[in-house]
Motif scaffolding. Structure first.
Motif, PDB file in Angstrom:
ATOM      1  N   THR A 126      30.019  30.151  33.011  1.00 22.49           N
ATOM      2  CA  THR A 126      30.904  30.160  32.048  1.00 22.49           C
ATOM      3  C   THR A 126      31.490  29.131  31.809  1.00 22.49           C
ATOM      4  OG1 THR A 126      32.391  30.782  33.710  1.00 22.49           O
ATOM      5  CG2 THR A 126      31.352  32.701  32.543  1.00 22.49           C
ATOM      6  N   GLY A 182      37.410  33.271  36.148  1.00 22.24           N
ATOM      7  CA  GLY A 182      35.984  33.802  36.120  1.00 22.24           C
ATOM      8  C   GLY A 182      35.112  32.494  35.563  1.00 22.24           C
ATOM      9  N   VAL A 201      41.383  34.920  32.332  1.00 20.14           N
ATOM     10  CA  VAL A 201      41.605  36.393  32.979  1.00 20.14           C
ATOM     11  C   VAL A 201      42.916  36.758  32.645  1.00 20.14           C
ATOM     12  CG1 VAL A 201      39.647  36.290  34.685  1.00 20.14           C
ATOM     13  CG2 VAL A 201      41.935  35.759  35.408  1.00 20.14           C
ATOM     14  N   GLN A 225      37.410  38.183  38.750  1.00 15.88           N
ATOM     15  CA  GLN A 225      37.286  39.023  37.537  1.00 15.88           C
ATOM     16  C   GLN A 225      36.447  38.316  36.404  1.00 15.88           C
ATOM     17  OE1 GLN A 225      41.293  40.677  36.174  1.00 15.88           O
ATOM     18  NE2 GLN A 225      41.977  38.837  37.268  1.00 15.88           N
ATOM     19  N   ALA A 226      36.070  38.894  35.429  1.00 14.50           N
ATOM     20  CA  ALA A 226      35.103  38.407  34.682  1.00 14.50           C
ATOM     21  C   ALA A 226      35.609  37.503  33.453  1.00 14.50           C
ATOM     22  CB  ALA A 226      34.422  39.679  33.796  1.00 14.50           C
ATOM     23  N   TYR A 227      35.087  36.395  33.201  1.00 13.98           N
ATOM     24  CA  TYR A 227      35.393  35.513  32.141  1.00 13.98           C
ATOM     25  C   TYR A 227      35.752  36.119  30.712  1.00 13.98           C
ATOM     26  CZ  TYR A 227      34.842  31.256  28.890  1.00 13.98           C
ATOM     27  OH  TYR A 227      35.073  30.619  28.060  1.00 13.98           O
TER      28      TYR A 227
END
Ligand code: DX5
Length: 227
Positions: free
Chosen positions: A186, A181, A143, A150-152
């Protein structure tokens, strides 16, 4: 960590209840997490401000597990000794913030800690190819640093894979850690790309079951990614 398991979870304290930090550090240890990452932010290199060495020191005796300081600060050199004095066994600096990265990594080791270097998403692996022999840990950010939750960024997987290939090609003893993330959905892809150390915050502190359950689910997903 089960025998033969080469993966390691590192807990980011960013999502922790800062009013209960000592208890949360103990909870992380009880959940079987091997190391804690202290996300140090100065509001200049990243648009967020967190804590200094005194906060880390206040938690040092609450747990026996390792501490790593992730210095997301514009100028890490002046305060290097303070993080080590506060009880961090690893000090991670960002390649983007060090005018003389070779010297800084060597100084961390001279001060008695293990050295780490982090790469922002936009920073190529080439930025550290001449100092990999001076670092004990390479942190590939998945990130843009500054905030948890937050999104990977799956686009970092080629960089992770290239780092794994370079470390293995040169036979270096460098931990390859990812941060940002990382969760059950993930961690497998990051492990498949070659990461073996996984810094996780939101997915460890929040989600179904206990922290130990969430850690176990991530470990299983990481092993699944490697198998
Ligand atoms: C970003 C921080 C986060 C944190 C992990 O600057 O370094 O990556 O450690 O946060 P999560 O796991 O919530 O992305």
């Amino acid at each position: 960590m089960a025998p033969g398991d080469t993966t390691m979870l590192v807990a980011s304290v960013l999502p922790a209840d800062f009013a209960e930090l000592g208890r949360q550090v103990q909870e992380i240890e009880k959940a079987g997490i091997e190391r804690i990452q202290w996300d140090v932010m100065d509001g200049v290199f990243v648009p967020n401000l967190t804590f200094g060495p005194d906060v880390i020191r206040s938690c040092r005796d609450r747990a026996g597990i390792g501490f790593e300081a992730h210095l997301m600060v514009a100028d890490p050199d002046p305060l290097l000794p303070l993080w080590i004095d506060a009880g961090c066994e690893i000090v991670i600096v960002h390649a983007e913030t060090c005018r003389h990265l070779h010297r800084t990594l060597g100084r961390i080791r001279e001060l008695g800690a293990r050295s780490g270097v982090a790469l922002n998403p936009a920073t190529p692996l080439q930025a550290v190819e001449h100092v990999l022999d001076l670092t004990d840990l390479l942190l590939v950010m998945t990130v843009n640093p500054g905030f948890g939750g937050q999104a990977y960024l799956s686009g970092m997987e080629p960089k992770i894979a290239a780092a794994r290939a370079e470390i293995d090609r040169r036979g270096l003893d460098v931990e390859l850690e990812v941060d940002g993330g990382i969760g059950p959905d993930t961690i497998g892809a990051a492990a498949r790309a070659g990461a073996r150390v996984f810094c996780t915050g939101s997915a460890l502190f929040r989600g179904p079951g206990t922290m130990a359950d969430r850690a176990a689910a991530m470990r299983a997903a990481a092993r699944g990614g490697i198998a």
